[in-house]
Scaffold this motif. Structure first.
Motif, short mmCIF file in Angstrom:
data_model
loop_
_atom_site.label_atom_id
_atom_site.label_comp_id
_atom_site.label_asym_id
_atom_site.label_seq_id
_atom_site.Cartn_x
_atom_site.Cartn_y
_atom_site.Cartn_z
N ALA A 157 15.48 16.04 -59.13
CA ALA A 157 14.31 15.26 -59.54
C ALA A 157 14.08 14.08 -58.60
CB ALA A 157 14.50 14.75 -60.97
N MET A 158 12.83 13.88 -58.22
CA MET A 158 12.45 12.68 -57.49
C MET A 158 12.49 11.48 -58.44
SD MET A 158 8.86 11.79 -55.63
CE MET A 158 8.97 13.24 -54.59
N ALA A 159 12.11 11.72 -59.67
CA ALA A 159 12.14 10.68 -60.70
C ALA A 159 12.13 11.37 -62.06
CB ALA A 159 10.97 9.72 -60.58
N GLY A 160 12.79 10.76 -63.03
CA GLY A 160 12.80 11.35 -64.35
C GLY A 160 13.17 10.32 -65.41
N ALA A 161 12.97 10.70 -66.66
CA ALA A 161 13.26 9.80 -67.77
C ALA A 161 13.73 10.59 -68.98
CB ALA A 161 12.04 8.97 -68.14
N ALA A 162 14.68 10.02 -69.71
CA ALA A 162 15.14 10.56 -70.99
C ALA A 162 14.88 9.51 -72.05
CB ALA A 162 16.62 10.91 -70.92
N VAL A 163 14.31 9.93 -73.16
CA VAL A 163 13.94 9.00 -74.22
C VAL A 163 14.46 9.50 -75.57
CG1 VAL A 163 12.00 8.04 -75.55
CG2 VAL A 163 11.88 8.10 -73.06
N VAL A 198 5.71 7.31 -60.16
CA VAL A 198 6.10 8.60 -60.74
C VAL A 198 7.08 8.38 -61.89
CG1 VAL A 198 7.30 10.78 -60.31
CG2 VAL A 198 5.65 9.91 -58.63
N GLY A 199 8.04 7.47 -61.69
CA GLY A 199 9.00 7.17 -62.75
C GLY A 199 8.32 6.65 -64.00
N ALA A 200 7.35 5.74 -63.82
CA ALA A 200 6.62 5.20 -64.97
C ALA A 200 5.87 6.31 -65.71
CB ALA A 200 5.65 4.12 -64.50
N ALA A 201 5.29 7.24 -64.95
CA ALA A 201 4.58 8.35 -65.59
C ALA A 201 5.53 9.25 -66.36
CB ALA A 201 3.84 9.16 -64.52
N MET A 202 6.76 9.47 -65.84
CA MET A 202 7.73 10.30 -66.55
C MET A 202 8.20 9.62 -67.84
SD MET A 202 7.90 13.07 -64.83
CE MET A 202 6.14 12.74 -64.49
N VAL A 203 8.38 8.29 -67.79
CA VAL A 203 8.75 7.57 -69.00
C VAL A 203 7.64 7.70 -70.04
CG1 VAL A 203 9.21 5.29 -69.99
CG2 VAL A 203 10.22 5.91 -67.79
#
Length: 291
Positions: free
Chosen positions: A194-200, A272-277
């Motif tokens: 992943a270039m950027a990702g988020a887990a919530v 991109v990270g903000a969009a994944m969050v």
């Protein structure tokens, strides 16, 4: 290319494995599934005189579920984690992260302990462990110890593990109540890192206020990170007063170690990270609201 010459060791127990590591010193390396290490050896990006293979150590495999969570042996493969009903019930975030790991061949061979110990900042299992406050069980010749995930990842591909220490299991606590979970990532191709990702993870009270939340980021820093400032700001707020884009911007605003590379600039990766969050937040709160 082919790996440099090494001596192969296949201990039958975890105690034998750590004893070997203590005897062999810095020239030894543990191999579990080998999905990260073998390519590095083949390209001679890593060279070791000794490989200590954990595949025969059956005590490191298996999944045990209880009312408070799930304990997964370090030698359990990604495929076994993803197929386990007890994991899907008790730790949905872990189950949802598993299909994002590489390709099915990698998931059939790679192990959860190997992924945690490898500590790739773009890896899915490390960020899930951090987001859910998992506990990493380790063994050395000095005995066992438990390391909180918040203290385990110390830098790029580095951890709190001592040279003669191995991961034996990971404990993931269960969340109870009106909970929702989601993981989102952006990669150039399916199976790429992943270039950027988020887990919530989010839990709501009876009045739809945010009782608890956890936001983990990966692919954006030398280690997976928690957006703890954003988590604190969200605690106690009504869900209808929180916008997903606001959460995304807040969670990534404090990151100061994003690097530019061939995949994109630091500013692009932050966006991109903000969009994944934001995407993961929407999915998680929708699930919690429907609970």
């Amino acid at each position: 290319m082919k790996p440099a010459t090494f001596e192969y060791h296949a201990p039958a127990t975890a105690a034998e494995a750590v004893a070997l590591l203590a005897d062999l010193g810095d020239e030894a390396k543990v191999i579990a599934g080998g999905q990260s290490l073998v390519p590095m050896l083949a390209l001679r990006l890593a060279v070791f005189d000794h490989l200590v293979d954990l595949r025969r150590v059956t005590e490191l495999r298996g999944i045990t579920a209880g009312p408070d969570g799930v304990r997964i042996g370090a030698g359990t493969t990604h495929a076994e984690v993803g197929a386990a009903e007890e994991v899907r019930r008790a730790v949905p975030l872990l189950a949802r992260a598993t299909p994002l790991i590489g390709h099915f061949q990698i998931r059939n061979r790679g192990t959860i302990g190997g992924a945690i110990a490898h500590a790739d900042a773009a890896g899915e299992y490390p960020v899930v462990a951090l987001t859910l406050d998992a506990e990493i069980e380790a063994l050395s010749p000095r005995g066992p110890r438990t390391i909180p995930a918040a203290e385990f990842f110390t830098g790029m591909w580095t951890t709190e593990l001592a040279p003669d220490e191995i991961v034996t299991a990971i404990g993931f606590p269960a969340w109870h109540g009106r909970c929702g979970f989601a993981i989102e990532e952006f990669a150039r191709r399916s199976g790429d890192f992943a270039m950027a990702g988020a887990a919530v993870a989010v839990r709501l009270d009876a009045d739809s206020r945010i009782d608890r939340c956890a936001i983990g980021l990966f692919g954006l820093a030398p280690t997976p990170v928690r957006a703890r400032g954003t988590e604190s700001e969200l605690a106690g707020r009504r869900l209808d007063a929180v916008g997903a884009e606001e959460v995304g911007r807040s969670a990534t605003a404090g990151l100061d170690a994003i690097s530019s590379d061939v995949h994109g600039s630091a500013d692009y990766r932050r966006r991109v990270g903000a969009a994944m969050v934001a995407r993961a937040w929407r999915r998680a709160v929708q699930e919690a609201s429907n609970d």
